[in-house]
Design a protein around this motif. Structure first.
Motif, PDB file in Angstrom:
ATOM      1  N   LYS A   2      -1.211  15.329  45.385  1.00  6.09           N
ATOM      2  CA  LYS A   2      -0.617  15.386  44.042  1.00  6.09           C
ATOM      3  C   LYS A   2      -1.338  16.447  43.201  1.00  6.09           C
ATOM      4  CE  LYS A   2       1.333  11.326  45.113  1.00  6.09           C
ATOM      5  NZ  LYS A   2       2.745  11.197  45.528  1.00  6.09           N
ATOM      6  N   SER A  22       2.863  13.361  36.107  1.00  5.37           N
ATOM      7  CA  SER A  22       3.140  12.101  36.797  1.00  5.37           C
ATOM      8  C   SER A  22       2.977  12.312  38.299  1.00  5.37           C
ATOM      9  CB  SER A  22       4.569  11.643  36.490  1.00  5.37           C
ATOM     10  OG  SER A  22       4.987  10.665  37.429  1.00  5.37           O
ATOM     11  N   GLN A  24       4.840  11.042  40.389  1.00  9.84           N
ATOM     12  CA  GLN A  24       6.171  10.901  40.979  1.00  9.84           C
ATOM     13  C   GLN A  24       7.059  12.089  40.586  1.00  9.84           C
ATOM     14  OE1 GLN A  24       6.838   8.605  43.235  1.00  9.84           O
ATOM     15  NE2 GLN A  24       4.802   7.704  43.016  1.00  9.84           N
ATOM     16  N   GLN A 335      12.190   9.974  47.246  1.00  8.75           N
ATOM     17  CA  GLN A 335      11.898   8.825  46.384  1.00  8.75           C
ATOM     18  C   GLN A 335      10.604   8.129  46.794  1.00  8.75           C
ATOM     19  OE1 GLN A 335      15.218   6.225  45.997  1.00  8.75           O
ATOM     20  NE2 GLN A 335      14.441   5.259  44.154  1.00  8.75           N
ATOM     21  N   ASN A 336       9.706   8.023  45.825  1.00 15.14           N
ATOM     22  CA  ASN A 336       8.456   7.264  45.964  1.00 15.14           C
ATOM     23  C   ASN A 336       7.508   7.784  47.037  1.00 15.14           C
ATOM     24  OD1 ASN A 336       9.249   5.419  43.928  1.00 15.14           O
ATOM     25  ND2 ASN A 336      10.434   4.250  45.433  1.00 15.14           N
ATOM     26  N   GLN A 339       5.480  13.892  45.279  1.00 18.13           N
ATOM     27  CA  GLN A 339       5.435  14.324  43.884  1.00 18.13           C
ATOM     28  C   GLN A 339       6.373  15.517  43.726  1.00 18.13           C
ATOM     29  OE1 GLN A 339       1.936  16.344  42.393  1.00 18.13           O
ATOM     30  NE2 GLN A 339       2.159  15.446  40.358  1.00 18.13           N
ATOM     31  N   ILE A 355      14.891   8.152  40.390  1.00 19.38           N
ATOM     32  CA  ILE A 355      13.676   7.346  40.365  1.00 19.38           C
ATOM     33  C   ILE A 355      13.406   6.851  38.943  1.00 19.38           C
ATOM     34  CG2 ILE A 355      11.212   7.207  40.937  1.00 19.38           C
ATOM     35  CD1 ILE A 355      11.623   9.460  42.898  1.00 19.38           C
TER      36      ILE A 355
END
Length: 379
Positions: A2, A22, A24, A335-336, A339, A355
């Motif tokens: 990330k 974030s 995500q 998704q999930n 990043q 998301i």
């Protein structure tokens, strides 16, 4: 993997940026020419020490400034790291955890990104040079050995081409020295061919599954690695080395006559085959877009397989180019787990599967501000 924090100084139209992200989804919203793509480019430059938009590093420096600086805090399974790249008119300097790196090759590979932009359609229907650039950039991120061999190959190729020109214009006569250069070029070239063979096969496996999912099993995608090294010699470095030596020997007179190297990995290509047809030549635009999406998503899985961590995904105005089916598959695929940084002029029309509660940043004339409340348009 990330990117938790980014600092920019004098980068493009950004005077100064200090921002947390974030882990995500991060959505960058703004009108055109405000700096959305510039920020995405800065993340790319932080990873690869070069831009995907320009070959002139001076373009990255804010007008009137002497240098640009990009600093990022990276979260990895091995622990956090701080990467810093200073871009000046005299060149670039790279630091990892404040320690200057003697070579950029020592810096590369510490932060992996996958960029998906509308122009990536050129990977499928563009020139062989586009596809070679794509695989070299991505494989170089994953493998320091590949990056080293590629760098050495390019150096030897320049030297061999220069000597071939000397032979062509009778400025040199020693063909034994050409054989020495050919031998060294074959040694590095063999490593590249074998690495490409293995990595492309692995990527093709990921892409085939993704492509079948998108097309509901109506179409089958395969890769065809097109190289002058015979297929039987591509799994062994020694066999590939001998094959390249033979190629250089058989083309020696033609290469001297033309003053350039006519065979080798720098001439390789990759064909994307859908239902037994080359999609670049015979595929519809929809098939080409689906293939490009499958290849890009496969790249994410390949990086995870090679490095043990997912890369950071950069989506530059891509969703507007995809229909609902392809957009949904893209969003579900990330998704999930990845990043993501996504640029758009508006959240309208973006699929609801984007998301829960993305971090939304507004970009206006090089100023970045973050929403404190998730927008109503995304549920």
């Amino acid at each position: 993997m990330k990117l938790t924090h980014l600092t920019l100084r004098n980068y493009r139209n950004y005077a100064a940026v200090d921002i947390d992200f974030s882990p995500q989804i991060n959505v960058l919203i703004g009108e055109n020419a405000q700096g959305k793509t510039n920020l995405l480019e800065a993340v790319y430059v932080l990873a690869l020490a070069r831009s995907h938009r320009t070959s002139n590093d001076k373009d990255l420096i804010r007008f009137g400034a002497e240098f640009a600086k990009v600093t990022g805090t990276i979260s990895r399974e091995t622990g956090p790291a701080t990467l810093e790249l200073v871009i000046a008119k005299a060149g670039k300097r790279a630091r990892i955890n404040r320690i200057e790196q003697a070579k950029l090759s020592q810096y590369l590979g510490k932060f992996n990104v996958v960029l998906f932009a509308p122009e990536d359609l050129a990977i499928v229907k563009g020139s062989p040079a586009n596809r070679r650039r794509f695989i070299d950039m991505e494989f170089g991120q994953m493998s320091p050995k590949y990056l080293y061999n590629l760098s050495q190959y390019r150096t030897m190729l320049r030297q061999r081409n220069a000597y071939l020109k000397q032979l062509k214009f009778h400025q040199a006569k020693d063909r034994v020295f050409l054989d020495v250069l050919s031998d060294q070029l074959a040694a590095f070239g063999a490593e590249i061919v074998v690495a490409r063979t293995h990595l492309l096969a692995q990527m093709a496996g990921f892409a085939a599954v993704i492509h079948q999912d998108i097309t509901k099993a109506r179409e089958t995608l395969t890769f065809e690695y097109q190289t002058q090294v015979p297929e039987a010699a591509r799994d062994s470095v020694e066999a590939a080395y001998q094959a390249l030596q033979a190629l250089f020997a058989s083309h020696k007179d033609r290469e001297i006559d033309q003053g350039t190297t006519l065979v080798g990995p720098h001439r390789d290509d990759v064909a994307f085959i859908v239902n037994d047809k080359n999609v670049a030549t015979f595929g519809s635009q929809g098939q080409q877009r689906t293939t490009a999406l499958a290849v890009k998503l496969a790249e994410i899985d390949l990086m995870k397989a090679q490095t043990g961590e997912y890369p950071v995904l950069l989506l530059d105005d891509v969703l507007s180019e995809l229909d609902d089916t392809r957009q949904t598959h893209l969003l579900k695929a990330i998704q999930n787990k990845v990043q993501t940084f996504l640029t758009t002029t508006s959240l309208d029309g973006i699929a609801r599967e984007i998301i829960d509660a993305p971090a939304v940043f507004h970009v206006d004339a090089g100023v970045l501000t973050r929403d404190t409340v998730a927008p109503d348009t995304v549920e």
